[in-house]
Design a protein around this motif. Structure first.
Motif, PDB file in Angstrom:
ATOM      1  N   MET A   1     -95.618  -5.460-107.271  1.00 40.21           N
ATOM      2  CA  MET A   1     -95.029  -4.170-106.882  1.00 40.21           C
ATOM      3  C   MET A   1     -94.215  -3.548-108.026  1.00 40.21           C
ATOM      4  O   MET A   1     -94.067  -2.339-108.116  1.00 40.21           O
ATOM      5  N   TYR A   2     -93.680  -4.404-108.903  1.00 41.72           N
ATOM      6  CA  TYR A   2     -92.796  -3.936-109.984  1.00 41.72           C
ATOM      7  C   TYR A   2     -93.510  -3.867-111.336  1.00 41.72           C
ATOM      8  O   TYR A   2     -92.846  -3.818-112.364  1.00 41.72           O
ATOM      9  N   ARG A   3     -94.861  -3.854-111.340  1.00 44.22           N
ATOM     10  CA  ARG A   3     -95.540  -3.965-112.645  1.00 44.22           C
ATOM     11  C   ARG A   3     -95.180  -2.792-113.560  1.00 44.22           C
ATOM     12  O   ARG A   3     -95.046  -2.963-114.770  1.00 44.22           O
ATOM     13  N   ARG A   4     -94.971  -1.604-112.974  1.00 45.74           N
ATOM     14  CA  ARG A   4     -94.636  -0.443-113.831  1.00 45.74           C
ATOM     15  C   ARG A   4     -93.224  -0.570-114.412  1.00 45.74           C
ATOM     16  O   ARG A   4     -92.935  -0.034-115.471  1.00 45.74           O
ATOM     17  N   GLN A   5     -92.344  -1.231-113.685  1.00 49.94           N
ATOM     18  CA  GLN A   5     -90.981  -1.427-114.183  1.00 49.94           C
ATOM     19  C   GLN A   5     -90.979  -2.508-115.280  1.00 49.94           C
ATOM     20  O   GLN A   5     -90.331  -2.328-116.310  1.00 49.94           O
ATOM     21  N   VAL A   6     -91.710  -3.582-115.057  1.00 50.77           N
ATOM     22  CA  VAL A   6     -91.771  -4.652-116.067  1.00 50.77           C
ATOM     23  C   VAL A   6     -92.370  -4.088-117.358  1.00 50.77           C
ATOM     24  O   VAL A   6     -91.866  -4.345-118.456  1.00 50.77           O
ATOM     25  N   ASP A   7     -93.419  -3.262-117.227  1.00 46.81           N
ATOM     26  CA  ASP A   7     -94.031  -2.644-118.420  1.00 46.81           C
ATOM     27  C   ASP A   7     -93.030  -1.747-119.139  1.00 46.81           C
ATOM     28  O   ASP A   7     -92.921  -1.779-120.368  1.00 46.81           O
ATOM     29  N   ALA A   8     -92.298  -0.934-118.383  1.00 45.61           N
ATOM     30  CA  ALA A   8     -91.333  -0.005-119.002  1.00 45.61           C
ATOM     31  C   ALA A   8     -90.234  -0.784-119.719  1.00 45.61           C
ATOM     32  O   ALA A   8     -89.806  -0.409-120.820  1.00 45.61           O
ATOM     33  N   LEU A   9     -89.790  -1.883-119.121  1.00 40.06           N
ATOM     34  CA  LEU A   9     -88.747  -2.690-119.765  1.00 40.06           C
ATOM     35  C   LEU A   9     -89.308  -3.364-121.019  1.00 40.06           C
ATOM     36  O   LEU A   9     -88.621  -3.420-122.054  1.00 40.06           O
TER      37      LEU A   9
ATOM     38  N   GLU B   1     -89.327   8.327-112.473  1.00 45.30           N
ATOM     39  CA  GLU B   1     -87.937   8.595-112.100  1.00 45.30           C
ATOM     40  C   GLU B   1     -87.187   7.292-111.809  1.00 45.30           C
ATOM     41  O   GLU B   1     -86.018   7.137-112.157  1.00 45.30           O
ATOM     42  N   PHE B   2     -87.888   6.357-111.184  1.00 47.55           N
ATOM     43  CA  PHE B   2     -87.278   5.055-110.896  1.00 47.55           C
ATOM     44  C   PHE B   2     -86.885   4.377-112.204  1.00 47.55           C
ATOM     45  O   PHE B   2     -85.758   3.872-112.363  1.00 47.55           O
ATOM     46  N   ASN B   3     -87.820   4.387-113.169  1.00 44.31           N
ATOM     47  CA  ASN B   3     -87.568   3.690-114.436  1.00 44.31           C
ATOM     48  C   ASN B   3     -86.437   4.351-115.216  1.00 44.31           C
ATOM     49  O   ASN B   3     -85.692   3.667-115.927  1.00 44.31           O
ATOM     50  N   ARG B   4     -86.328   5.676-115.088  1.00 45.42           N
ATOM     51  CA  ARG B   4     -85.225   6.367-115.776  1.00 45.42           C
ATOM     52  C   ARG B   4     -83.877   5.825-115.264  1.00 45.42           C
ATOM     53  O   ARG B   4     -82.972   5.537-116.044  1.00 45.42           O
ATOM     54  N   VAL B   5     -83.758   5.674-113.963  1.00 45.93           N
ATOM     55  CA  VAL B   5     -82.509   5.154-113.378  1.00 45.93           C
ATOM     56  C   VAL B   5     -82.298   3.700-113.839  1.00 45.93           C
ATOM     57  O   VAL B   5     -81.190   3.314-114.234  1.00 45.93           O
ATOM     58  N   LEU B   6     -83.376   2.923-113.823  1.00 40.58           N
ATOM     59  CA  LEU B   6     -83.275   1.513-114.218  1.00 40.58           C
ATOM     60  C   LEU B   6     -82.828   1.385-115.677  1.00 40.58           C
ATOM     61  O   LEU B   6     -81.912   0.604-115.997  1.00 40.58           O
ATOM     62  N   LEU B   7     -83.443   2.173-116.564  1.00 41.01           N
ATOM     63  CA  LEU B   7     -83.089   2.073-117.986  1.00 41.01           C
ATOM     64  C   LEU B   7     -81.680   2.585-118.246  1.00 41.01           C
ATOM     65  O   LEU B   7     -80.950   2.039-119.093  1.00 41.01           O
TER      66      LEU B   7
END
Ligand code: MLT
Length: 256
Positions: free
Chosen positions: A28-36, A243-249
């Motif tokens: 579910m978090y593959r896009r977040q792991v990639d962005a990080l 948008e999710f990744n922007r908040v995470l970063l």
């Protein structure tokens, strides 16, 4: 304590530790792991007990057990503190970790989740879902969730991705998670003690954990910042990754 299957990408500090939603797994978090990874940030994404590649581990009895598993994983990987990102059930786990292992937390992202316990209606819905999982399979549980978790105009590819993740889960793990969520304590009174940088995300069309619940979190946690993703449903990390990744970063930057 169980040895969770996990993805461990990158090194250094800060570390982001993900706790996935129900009935999903770490993919579910593959896009977040990639962005990080692109931002050179260390990411750890486990499958919680009973889900994904952790499906055959002994079932967790409580949300606290899942939080203890995450701390055991940090111990095994030699990570002292992590920014914990939890969506929905993952948020319940993140709040348990914050309450019981505060020294292991360097930041907190709570997405589409809430602090309150199940009321009677929610407990009845859990019982219905336990029956569904046992007799009709996990896909039936997911399909029953859809009106509450995805807007009618949700992207078909997103719906199919989430449905595919749900279909891959083990009914026994799903039943154990439903029981653990049903019995979880109210975490509201502990929110004021959270002292790490915190972000709260909610989709405006999330009917499972609606805006009012996110506002409770953002009001009670000192300094927490709330982001509302207009038109998104419950699975914001999949529906609105940029948008999710922007908040995470931004949170990761605040935790450096
Ligand atoms: C989830 O997405 O993890 C679930 O909606 C949480 C819940 O059922 O309370």
């Amino acid at each position: 304590m169980a040895h969770l299957a996990h993805e461990n990408v990158g090194s250094g500090s800060p570390v982001v530790l993900f706790a996935h939603a129900f009935p999903m797994d770490r993919r579910m978090y593959r896009r977040q792991v990639d962005a990080l990874a692109k931002a050179n940030v260390h990411a750890i994404a486990p499958d919680l007990r009973g889900f994904g590649a952790s499906r055959d581990l002994p079932k967790a009895g409580s949300i606290d057990d899942h939080a203890d598993d995450l701390v055991a994983l940090l111990d095994r990987l030699g990570v002292e503190r992590a920014v914990v990102c939890g969506l929905s059930m993952g948020g319940y786990v993140a709040l348990s970790l914050a309450r019981r292992h505060a020294s292991r937390l360097s930041g907190l992202l709570l997405a589409d989740t809430k602090a309150g316990a199940d009321d009677d209606a929610a407990k009845q819905a859990r019982a219905a879902n336990i029956e569904r999982a046992r007799h009709d399979g996990v896909i039936a549980v997911f399909d029953a969730m859809v009106p509450n978790v995805l807007p009618p105009d949700a992207d078909r590819a997103v719906v199919e991705e989430l449905r595919g993740l749900a279909a891959a889960q083990d009914p026994a793990g799903v039943v154990a998670a439903l029981e653990a969520m049903r019995d979880r304590p109210d975490a509201t009174s502990a929110l004021a003690s959270i002292s790490v940088p915190t972000r709260v995300i909610v989709g405006s069309a999330d009917r499972a954990t609606p805006l009012a619940q996110a506002e409770i979190l953002a009001r009670a946690i000192p300094g927490a910042q709330l982001t509302v993703l207009e038109g998104a449903g419950h699975f914001t990390c999949v529906e609105r990754p940029s948008e999710f990744n922007r908040v995470l970063l931004d949170l990761v930057s605040a935790c450096r």
